[in-house]
Scaffold this motif. Sequence first.
Motif, PDB file in Angstrom:
ATOM      1  N   ALA A   1     -27.362  10.595  23.393  1.00  0.00           N
ATOM      2  CA  ALA A   1     -28.538  11.460  23.291  1.00  0.00           C
ATOM      3  C   ALA A   1     -29.796  10.710  23.730  1.00  0.00           C
ATOM      4  CB  ALA A   1     -28.695  11.972  21.863  1.00  0.00           C
ATOM      5  N   LEU A   2     -29.917   9.465  23.328  1.00  0.00           N
ATOM      6  CA  LEU A   2     -31.081   8.673  23.732  1.00  0.00           C
ATOM      7  C   LEU A   2     -31.079   8.453  25.250  1.00  0.00           C
ATOM      8  CD1 LEU A   2     -31.149   6.082  20.813  1.00  0.00           C
ATOM      9  CD2 LEU A   2     -33.010   7.654  21.404  1.00  0.00           C
ATOM     10  N   GLU A   3     -29.925   8.140  25.808  1.00  0.00           N
ATOM     11  CA  GLU A   3     -29.846   7.948  27.258  1.00  0.00           C
ATOM     12  C   GLU A   3     -30.191   9.225  28.012  1.00  0.00           C
ATOM     13  OE1 GLU A   3     -26.680   4.426  28.209  1.00  0.00           O
ATOM     14  OE2 GLU A   3     -25.835   6.364  27.645  1.00  0.00           O
ATOM     15  N   SER A   4     -29.755  10.359  27.494  1.00  0.00           N
ATOM     16  CA  SER A   4     -30.061  11.621  28.180  1.00  0.00           C
ATOM     17  C   SER A   4     -31.549  11.944  28.111  1.00  0.00           C
ATOM     18  CB  SER A   4     -29.226  12.778  27.619  1.00  0.00           C
ATOM     19  OG  SER A   4     -29.693  13.148  26.345  1.00  0.00           O
ATOM     20  N   ALA A   5     -32.255  11.276  27.198  1.00  0.00           N
ATOM     21  CA  ALA A   5     -33.709  11.426  27.104  1.00  0.00           C
ATOM     22  C   ALA A   5     -34.403  10.207  27.719  1.00  0.00           C
ATOM     23  CB  ALA A   5     -34.124  11.614  25.653  1.00  0.00           C
ATOM     24  N   HIS A   6     -33.712   9.530  28.624  1.00  0.00           N
ATOM     25  CA  HIS A   6     -34.253   8.430  29.426  1.00  0.00           C
ATOM     26  C   HIS A   6     -34.480   7.124  28.668  1.00  0.00           C
ATOM     27  CE1 HIS A   6     -34.745  11.391  32.548  1.00  0.00           C
ATOM     28  NE2 HIS A   6     -35.462  12.125  31.750  1.00  0.00           N
ATOM     29  N   TYR A   7     -33.791   6.906  27.562  1.00  0.00           N
ATOM     30  CA  TYR A   7     -33.883   5.617  26.868  1.00  0.00           C
ATOM     31  C   TYR A   7     -32.916   4.668  27.562  1.00  0.00           C
ATOM     32  CZ  TYR A   7     -33.943   2.117  23.157  1.00  0.00           C
ATOM     33  OH  TYR A   7     -34.095   0.947  22.452  1.00  0.00           O
TER      34      TYR A   7
ATOM     35  N   GLN B   1     -39.165  12.431  19.608  1.00  0.00           N
ATOM     36  CA  GLN B   1     -40.208  11.580  19.055  1.00  0.00           C
ATOM     37  C   GLN B   1     -40.014  10.119  19.484  1.00  0.00           C
ATOM     38  OE1 GLN B   1     -41.406  12.241  14.991  1.00  0.00           O
ATOM     39  NE2 GLN B   1     -41.896  10.078  14.692  1.00  0.00           N
ATOM     40  N   LEU B   2     -38.778   9.680  19.527  1.00  0.00           N
ATOM     41  CA  LEU B   2     -38.498   8.295  19.889  1.00  0.00           C
ATOM     42  C   LEU B   2     -38.660   8.020  21.381  1.00  0.00           C
ATOM     43  CD1 LEU B   2     -35.402   7.649  17.619  1.00  0.00           C
ATOM     44  CD2 LEU B   2     -37.658   6.599  17.399  1.00  0.00           C
ATOM     45  N   THR B   3     -38.425   9.017  22.213  1.00  0.00           N
ATOM     46  CA  THR B   3     -38.420   8.790  23.660  1.00  0.00           C
ATOM     47  C   THR B   3     -39.550   9.489  24.407  1.00  0.00           C
ATOM     48  OG1 THR B   3     -36.987  10.694  24.085  1.00  0.00           O
ATOM     49  CG2 THR B   3     -35.901   8.556  23.676  1.00  0.00           C
ATOM     50  N   GLY B   4     -40.093  10.525  23.822  1.00  0.00           N
ATOM     51  CA  GLY B   4     -41.110  11.300  24.525  1.00  0.00           C
ATOM     52  C   GLY B   4     -40.522  12.297  25.508  1.00  0.00           C
ATOM     53  N   HIS B   5     -39.199  12.412  25.532  1.00  0.00           N
ATOM     54  CA  HIS B   5     -38.522  13.350  26.436  1.00  0.00           C
ATOM     55  C   HIS B   5     -37.635  14.283  25.625  1.00  0.00           C
ATOM     56  CE1 HIS B   5     -39.595  11.296  30.153  1.00  0.00           C
ATOM     57  NE2 HIS B   5     -39.355  10.163  29.524  1.00  0.00           N
ATOM     58  N   THR B   6     -37.448  15.487  26.149  1.00  0.00           N
ATOM     59  CA  THR B   6     -36.539  16.430  25.509  1.00  0.00           C
ATOM     60  C   THR B   6     -35.353  16.688  26.420  1.00  0.00           C
ATOM     61  OG1 THR B   6     -37.600  18.349  26.490  1.00  0.00           O
ATOM     62  CG2 THR B   6     -38.446  17.627  24.351  1.00  0.00           C
ATOM     63  N   LYS B   7     -34.308  17.232  25.830  1.00  0.00           N
ATOM     64  CA  LYS B   7     -33.133  17.577  26.625  1.00  0.00           C
ATOM     65  C   LYS B   7     -33.456  18.676  27.626  1.00  0.00           C
ATOM     66  CE  LYS B   7     -28.513  16.638  25.150  1.00  0.00           C
ATOM     67  NZ  LYS B   7     -27.385  16.977  24.359  1.00  0.00           N
TER      68      LYS B   7
END
Length: 136
Positions: A30-36, A75-81
């Motif tokens: 999930a984090l990777e899909s939000a560019h983490y 909140q952690l990444t600033g990106h949404t799915k």
Amino acid sequence: MSEQEMQYTAKDLASSLDVTTSTLRRWAIALESAHYPFQRNEKGQRIYTEQDIATFEELKKLLGEKMTFADAIQQLTGHTKTENKSETEKLNVTAEELEKLVSRAVKKAVKKEREKLFKQMKKQMKKELEKLKDKN
């Protein structure tokens, strides 16, 4: 990443967070899909750093505060799915446009080749007719 920075395996990190490795994997995906960005080893496996541990601890804390999973990731990444989805849709639109361009280019090339072939055939037929006239 500095040479002295500690690196952790999924098993070690899951154990320290008191979650299963499958939960950790789901969170990482999930984090990777939000560019983490995660570091990876030569086998393509994720390597976790101190920064990643802090991120996962914060994620666990947010989930414990009853925040939704999607909101915590955002909140952690600033990106949404959905941002990722719209990027994918843009790629699909681009792919469709590319397909149309390629199709037009192929049709144009086929038409050009067909015209060239007809000219060659016409030329050849003229030669053959002249040969027949000369024989008669």
